[in-house]
Design a protein around this motif. Structure first.
Motif, PDB file in Angstrom:
ATOM      1  N   PHE A 420     -34.024 -15.023 -38.353  1.00 40.50           N
ATOM      2  CA  PHE A 420     -33.442 -15.396 -39.647  1.00 40.50           C
ATOM      3  C   PHE A 420     -32.036 -15.948 -39.446  1.00 40.50           C
ATOM      4  O   PHE A 420     -31.355 -15.654 -38.467  1.00 40.50           O
ATOM      5  CB  PHE A 420     -33.431 -14.207 -40.607  1.00 40.50           C
ATOM      6  CG  PHE A 420     -32.899 -12.929 -40.020  1.00 40.50           C
ATOM      7  CD1 PHE A 420     -31.553 -12.613 -40.110  1.00 40.50           C
ATOM      8  CD2 PHE A 420     -33.745 -12.036 -39.376  1.00 40.50           C
ATOM      9  CE1 PHE A 420     -31.064 -11.447 -39.566  1.00 40.50           C
ATOM     10  CE2 PHE A 420     -33.257 -10.865 -38.826  1.00 40.50           C
ATOM     11  CZ  PHE A 420     -31.911 -10.561 -38.925  1.00 40.50           C
ATOM     12  N   ASP A 421     -31.595 -16.786 -40.400  1.00 42.74           N
ATOM     13  CA  ASP A 421     -30.306 -17.452 -40.241  1.00 42.74           C
ATOM     14  C   ASP A 421     -29.564 -17.501 -41.571  1.00 42.74           C
ATOM     15  O   ASP A 421     -29.864 -16.750 -42.491  1.00 42.74           O
ATOM     16  CB  ASP A 421     -30.496 -18.863 -39.661  1.00 42.74           C
ATOM     17  CG  ASP A 421     -31.442 -19.713 -40.502  1.00 42.74           C
ATOM     18  OD1 ASP A 421     -31.757 -19.316 -41.642  1.00 42.74           O
ATOM     19  OD2 ASP A 421     -31.863 -20.774 -40.020  1.00 42.74           O
ATOM     20  N   LYS A 422     -28.543 -18.373 -41.633  1.00 41.44           N
ATOM     21  CA  LYS A 422     -27.752 -18.595 -42.844  1.00 41.44           C
ATOM     22  C   LYS A 422     -27.079 -17.333 -43.339  1.00 41.44           C
ATOM     23  O   LYS A 422     -27.073 -17.029 -44.532  1.00 41.44           O
ATOM     24  CB  LYS A 422     -28.634 -19.188 -43.960  1.00 41.44           C
ATOM     25  CG  LYS A 422     -29.207 -20.554 -43.622  1.00 41.44           C
ATOM     26  CD  LYS A 422     -28.125 -21.598 -43.490  1.00 41.44           C
ATOM     27  CE  LYS A 422     -28.708 -22.966 -43.194  1.00 41.44           C
ATOM     28  NZ  LYS A 422     -27.674 -23.976 -42.963  1.00 41.44           N
ATOM     29  N   ARG A 423     -26.479 -16.558 -42.421  1.00 40.76           N
ATOM     30  CA  ARG A 423     -25.724 -15.366 -42.818  1.00 40.76           C
ATOM     31  C   ARG A 423     -24.419 -15.313 -42.049  1.00 40.76           C
ATOM     32  O   ARG A 423     -24.363 -15.679 -40.877  1.00 40.76           O
ATOM     33  CB  ARG A 423     -26.548 -14.103 -42.540  1.00 40.76           C
ATOM     34  CG  ARG A 423     -27.593 -13.838 -43.621  1.00 40.76           C
ATOM     35  CD  ARG A 423     -28.493 -12.685 -43.277  1.00 40.76           C
ATOM     36  NE  ARG A 423     -27.823 -11.519 -42.742  1.00 40.76           N
ATOM     37  CZ  ARG A 423     -28.457 -10.385 -42.434  1.00 40.76           C
ATOM     38  NH1 ARG A 423     -29.761 -10.304 -42.618  1.00 40.76           N
ATOM     39  NH2 ARG A 423     -27.795  -9.360 -41.943  1.00 40.76           N
ATOM     40  N   GLY A 424     -23.375 -14.849 -42.733  1.00 37.46           N
ATOM     41  CA  GLY A 424     -22.062 -14.801 -42.116  1.00 37.46           C
ATOM     42  C   GLY A 424     -21.734 -13.496 -41.435  1.00 37.46           C
ATOM     43  O   GLY A 424     -20.629 -13.337 -40.903  1.00 37.46           O
ATOM     44  N   ASP A 425     -22.682 -12.525 -41.451  1.00 35.54           N
ATOM     45  CA  ASP A 425     -22.408 -11.229 -40.825  1.00 35.54           C
ATOM     46  C   ASP A 425     -23.073 -11.103 -39.460  1.00 35.54           C
ATOM     47  O   ASP A 425     -23.120 -10.014 -38.888  1.00 35.54           O
ATOM     48  CB  ASP A 425     -22.883 -10.092 -41.735  1.00 35.54           C
ATOM     49  CG  ASP A 425     -24.384 -10.138 -42.002  1.00 35.54           C
ATOM     50  OD1 ASP A 425     -24.985 -11.214 -41.816  1.00 35.54           O
ATOM     51  OD2 ASP A 425     -24.942  -9.109 -42.410  1.00 35.54           O
ATOM     52  N   LEU A 426     -23.584 -12.210 -38.921  1.00 35.98           N
ATOM     53  CA  LEU A 426     -24.314 -12.162 -37.655  1.00 35.98           C
ATOM     54  C   LEU A 426     -23.549 -12.776 -36.492  1.00 35.98           C
ATOM     55  O   LEU A 426     -23.732 -12.376 -35.349  1.00 35.98           O
ATOM     56  CB  LEU A 426     -25.662 -12.888 -37.810  1.00 35.98           C
ATOM     57  CG  LEU A 426     -26.608 -12.313 -38.866  1.00 35.98           C
ATOM     58  CD1 LEU A 426     -27.797 -13.225 -39.052  1.00 35.98           C
ATOM     59  CD2 LEU A 426     -27.060 -10.916 -38.477  1.00 35.98           C
ATOM     60  N   PRO A 452     -12.086 -11.191 -32.786  1.00 40.43           N
ATOM     61  CA  PRO A 452     -12.063 -10.113 -31.786  1.00 40.43           C
ATOM     62  C   PRO A 452     -13.493  -9.752 -31.382  1.00 40.43           C
ATOM     63  O   PRO A 452     -14.409  -9.779 -32.210  1.00 40.43           O
ATOM     64  CB  PRO A 452     -11.381  -8.957 -32.530  1.00 40.43           C
ATOM     65  CG  PRO A 452     -10.580  -9.607 -33.606  1.00 40.43           C
ATOM     66  CD  PRO A 452     -11.371 -10.817 -34.029  1.00 40.43           C
ATOM     67  N   VAL A 453     -13.704  -9.414 -30.127  1.00 40.98           N
ATOM     68  CA  VAL A 453     -15.058  -9.075 -29.680  1.00 40.98           C
ATOM     69  C   VAL A 453     -15.562  -7.868 -30.464  1.00 40.98           C
ATOM     70  O   VAL A 453     -14.795  -6.999 -30.860  1.00 40.98           O
ATOM     71  CB  VAL A 453     -15.102  -8.800 -28.169  1.00 40.98           C
ATOM     72  CG1 VAL A 453     -14.658 -10.021 -27.397  1.00 40.98           C
ATOM     73  CG2 VAL A 453     -14.249  -7.592 -27.796  1.00 40.98           C
ATOM     74  N   GLY A 454     -16.864  -7.837 -30.719  1.00 40.89           N
ATOM     75  CA  GLY A 454     -17.457  -6.728 -31.445  1.00 40.89           C
ATOM     76  C   GLY A 454     -17.344  -6.832 -32.954  1.00 40.89           C
ATOM     77  O   GLY A 454     -17.662  -5.877 -33.656  1.00 40.89           O
ATOM     78  N   SER A 455     -16.934  -8.005 -33.470  1.00 33.62           N
ATOM     79  CA  SER A 455     -16.767  -8.159 -34.918  1.00 33.62           C
ATOM     80  C   SER A 455     -18.089  -8.350 -35.650  1.00 33.62           C
ATOM     81  O   SER A 455     -18.126  -8.272 -36.877  1.00 33.62           O
ATOM     82  CB  SER A 455     -15.851  -9.357 -35.214  1.00 33.62           C
ATOM     83  OG  SER A 455     -14.550  -9.156 -34.714  1.00 33.62           O
ATOM     84  N   PHE A 456     -19.181  -8.589 -34.911  1.00 36.69           N
ATOM     85  CA  PHE A 456     -20.474  -8.861 -35.543  1.00 36.69           C
ATOM     86  C   PHE A 456     -21.570  -7.992 -34.912  1.00 36.69           C
ATOM     87  O   PHE A 456     -22.489  -8.505 -34.263  1.00 36.69           O
ATOM     88  CB  PHE A 456     -20.821 -10.345 -35.412  1.00 36.69           C
ATOM     89  CG  PHE A 456     -19.828 -11.254 -36.087  1.00 36.69           C
ATOM     90  CD1 PHE A 456     -19.985 -11.610 -37.410  1.00 36.69           C
ATOM     91  CD2 PHE A 456     -18.720 -11.716 -35.393  1.00 36.69           C
ATOM     92  CE1 PHE A 456     -19.059 -12.430 -38.041  1.00 36.69           C
ATOM     93  CE2 PHE A 456     -17.780 -12.531 -36.005  1.00 36.69           C
ATOM     94  CZ  PHE A 456     -17.952 -12.888 -37.344  1.00 36.69           C
ATOM     95  N   PRO A 457     -21.496  -6.676 -35.099  1.00 35.35           N
ATOM     96  CA  PRO A 457     -22.479  -5.783 -34.457  1.00 35.35           C
ATOM     97  C   PRO A 457     -23.915  -6.042 -34.907  1.00 35.35           C
ATOM     98  O   PRO A 457     -24.855  -5.756 -34.164  1.00 35.35           O
ATOM     99  CB  PRO A 457     -21.996  -4.382 -34.854  1.00 35.35           C
ATOM    100  CG  PRO A 457     -21.153  -4.589 -36.081  1.00 35.35           C
ATOM    101  CD  PRO A 457     -20.500  -5.917 -35.891  1.00 35.35           C
ATOM    102  N   GLY A 470     -22.257 -17.747 -30.810  1.00 28.41           N
ATOM    103  CA  GLY A 470     -21.008 -18.079 -31.472  1.00 28.41           C
ATOM    104  C   GLY A 470     -19.797 -17.437 -30.813  1.00 28.41           C
ATOM    105  O   GLY A 470     -19.859 -16.936 -29.701  1.00 28.41           O
ATOM    106  N   ASN A 471     -18.685 -17.476 -31.513  1.00 24.60           N
ATOM    107  CA  ASN A 471     -17.377 -16.992 -31.054  1.00 24.60           C
ATOM    108  C   ASN A 471     -16.861 -17.887 -29.919  1.00 24.60           C
ATOM    109  O   ASN A 471     -16.044 -18.768 -30.161  1.00 24.60           O
ATOM    110  CB  ASN A 471     -17.413 -15.526 -30.665  1.00 24.60           C
ATOM    111  CG  ASN A 471     -16.091 -14.836 -30.969  1.00 24.60           C
ATOM    112  OD1 ASN A 471     -15.226 -15.387 -31.648  1.00 24.60           O
ATOM    113  ND2 ASN A 471     -15.915 -13.622 -30.484  1.00 24.60           N
ATOM    114  N   VAL A 472     -17.305 -17.679 -28.668  1.00 28.40           N
ATOM    115  CA  VAL A 472     -16.951 -18.613 -27.586  1.00 28.40           C
ATOM    116  C   VAL A 472     -18.175 -18.853 -26.707  1.00 28.40           C
ATOM    117  O   VAL A 472     -19.026 -17.983 -26.557  1.00 28.40           O
ATOM    118  CB  VAL A 472     -15.786 -18.086 -26.706  1.00 28.40           C
ATOM    119  CG1 VAL A 472     -14.514 -17.969 -27.519  1.00 28.40           C
ATOM    120  CG2 VAL A 472     -16.136 -16.764 -26.026  1.00 28.40           C
TER     121      VAL A 472
END
Length: 541
Positions: A420-426, A452-457, A470-472
């Protein structure tokens, strides 16, 4: 050429509060002096900027005697070179003849950039084998908006038509006394949808440049850019649904078996998992999953980084979906031996325990727990060597196979968390906080750049590894090569090559590019503000 000129008054004493100081060595003399070429600066303004910049650098000269000072490390060569480069820029712009030559070069560069953008839009306009009058008018408007003359636009169109064998579409003659009806917005939408369908693109093959060109076409046809973005997203979602339905249907299809036990039906699916005999894996103790987890428990390294066990397993590497990008195909079966992987990417704090000088290269506003960036693959490998010597373990960069397995597991998921996609908490990607043409304005993941690492558990992989999407981007150890359709065991890629692979997408990526199969590559000494790395540790026999 547009020059971003930032010249706050008075100039901040802290170099981290503005970036104008760092442009002293630019090839563009206007940029060196923090001037905008579009504003045609006067001689007085040129003199003023040069004087203020020289004064700023003059105040920093005492730092040459303080080599350990972080600000001195940040400014580095500028303490010796800045005055020469700034003075050269001043002389070049104050001399009418030399300035005229500079302006001509910058104008030529701007024109080349405009031509490149125009050709992208032109290619989409003739994608269906014809050029309609309304499309040609839109091309003329696009060219004018980007500084191209009507004559040049016509030359480019004629050359492209001749090169591709495309012809202009002649409209049907109008019937006498027929009432002329204005084109409704709905018709423009229908025409844009036709262009999308003719493109033959899907979410995995559409590049950012292609998406931008499509949005430009829609805007020049009278559509609102936001509506065009929505239409592209809806089109891609529909294509993906159809492809997944095809794959599901093909996999569910029963296979007839002959008397000799062989299949009597040829595979009809476009997605076929390579199921060749798997080469023998390196000799290691054969343990069950429970035995592996018991014998190789998770641990924290000497920097406090958590290392999680990725047990031995088998998976399909690459993208099995139709129209997958060429560098993600063909897909093939891989078996891997157990290894440890860091739960998070290496952070600023962890990397700076190895290289304290890196603190001056941190991305602005990032803290200790942000993933380290501005590190090349060579820097990352040196870090692994340092940590290996420190702990007497074998740390290294992950192979592409190890990275992909840790991200997707064995169930073939599209993203680390599922399908699944289109979510900002992932994950952290290009959302409303960014200003890219492909930014998703409907989603807010909370970060304009890295998080910061771990922001999207909630976006963790099946093995609990976080921030893999994402992130880097994250360096791998493999030199880049095209996939080959053959089963492999513990593959490590070619022994040499021009580019090294990295995986995972970043805060600059669109959501669809966060797939577990997405690949990119660059020269080994490349570094930038959205590329970092994570590490693996080999399990002792």
């Amino acid at each position: 050429m547009k020059c971003e000129a930032v010249f706050p008054t008075p100039l901040p004493d802290d170099p981290q509060k503005w970036d104008g100081w760092s442009k002293y060595k630019s090839t563009n003399p206007y940029e060196r002096l923090c001037l905008d070429v579009q504003q045609n600066p006067t001689n007085e303004l040129i003199e003023e900027h040069c004087r203020e910049l020289l004064r700023w650098w003059q105040k920093k000269l005492p730092l040459k005697n303080q080599p350990s000072n972080p600000v001195a490390q940040l400014l580095r060569a500028g303490l010796d070179e800045s005055s020469r480069y700034l003075t050269e820029a001043r002389m070049e712009l104050l001399d009418p003849e030399r300035r005229k030559k500079v302006d001509a070069v910058l104008a030529a560069e701007a024109e080349q950039q405009a031509i490149a953008e125009f050709n992208k839009v032109l290619a989409f306009s003739i994608a269906d084998g014809g050029l309609r009058p309304e499309e040609e008018k839109a091309l003329q408007r696009f060219g004018a908006d980007h500084g191209l003359s009507e004559e040049k636009v016509l030359q480019f169109i004629e050359a492209k038509l001749k090169e591709t064998g495309t012809t202009r579409v002649v409209p049907e003659p109008e019937v006498e006394n027929e009432t002329v009806v204005a084109v409704a917005p709905g018709d423009a939408k229908s025409e844009f949808l036709r262009v999308l369908q003719l493109s033959g693109l899907d979410s995995e093959s559409m590049t950012d440049d292609q998406r931008d060109a499509l949005i430009n076409i829609a805007e020049n046809s009278g559509l609102d850019p936001g509506d065009a973005e929505d239409m592209v997203d809806e089109y891609l979602e529909e294509i993906d649904r159809k492809q997944i339905a095809e794959i599901t249907k093909s996999r569910a299809k029963p296979t007839a078996v002959g008397l000799n036990g062989t299949s009597t039906v040829k595979a009809a699916s476009r997605v076929k998992v390579v199921d060749e005999p798997v080469p023998a894996t390196p000799a290691r103790p054969v343990l069950s999953l429970e035995q592996e987890r018991k014998r190789y428990p998770n641990f924290s390294n000497s920097l406090g980084g958590q290392m999680l066990l990725i047990p031995s397993g088998e998976f399909i590497m690459g993208n099995p979906f139709p129209k997958a990008p060429p560098n993600e195909t063909p897909h093939f079966r891989v078996t891997l031996s157990r290894f440890y992987m860091s739960r998070f990417p290496i952070t600023n704090a962890h990397y700076e325990a190895f290289d304290p000088l890196h603190k001056s290269k941190r991305a602005p506003t990032t803290g200790d727990r942000h993933p380290v960036v501005y590190v090349s693959s060579l820097d990352a490998m040196k870090f692994c060597q340092w940590l290996s010597a420190r702990e007497r373990r074998k740390y290294r960069l992950p192979t592409e196979a190890e990275w992909e397995y840790a991200a997707k597991g064995s169930d073939g998921r599209r993203y680390p968390w599922g399908n699944f996609d289109k979510r900002g908490d992932l994950a952290n990607f290009a959302d409303k906080n960014t200003s890219f043409a492909w930014s998703d304005r409907q989603i807010d993941d909370g970060y304009a750049e890295s998080a910061p690492v771990g922001s999207f558990p909630r976006g963790a992989s099946p093995f609990g590894i976080e921030d893999m999407a994402g992130n880097v981007w994250e360096w791998c150890s493999d030199f880049f090569e095209q996939y080959k359709a053959a089963s492999k065991a513990d593959p490590h890629g070619p022994p040499s090559g021009a580019k090294r692979a990295y995986r995972g997408g970043s805060w600059k990526s669109r959501f669809a590019s966060l797939r577990t199969t997405t690949r990119s590559a660059n020269v080994p000494n490349f570094s930038c503000n959205d590329l970092g790395f994570r590490i693996v540790c080999e399990c002792e026999s």
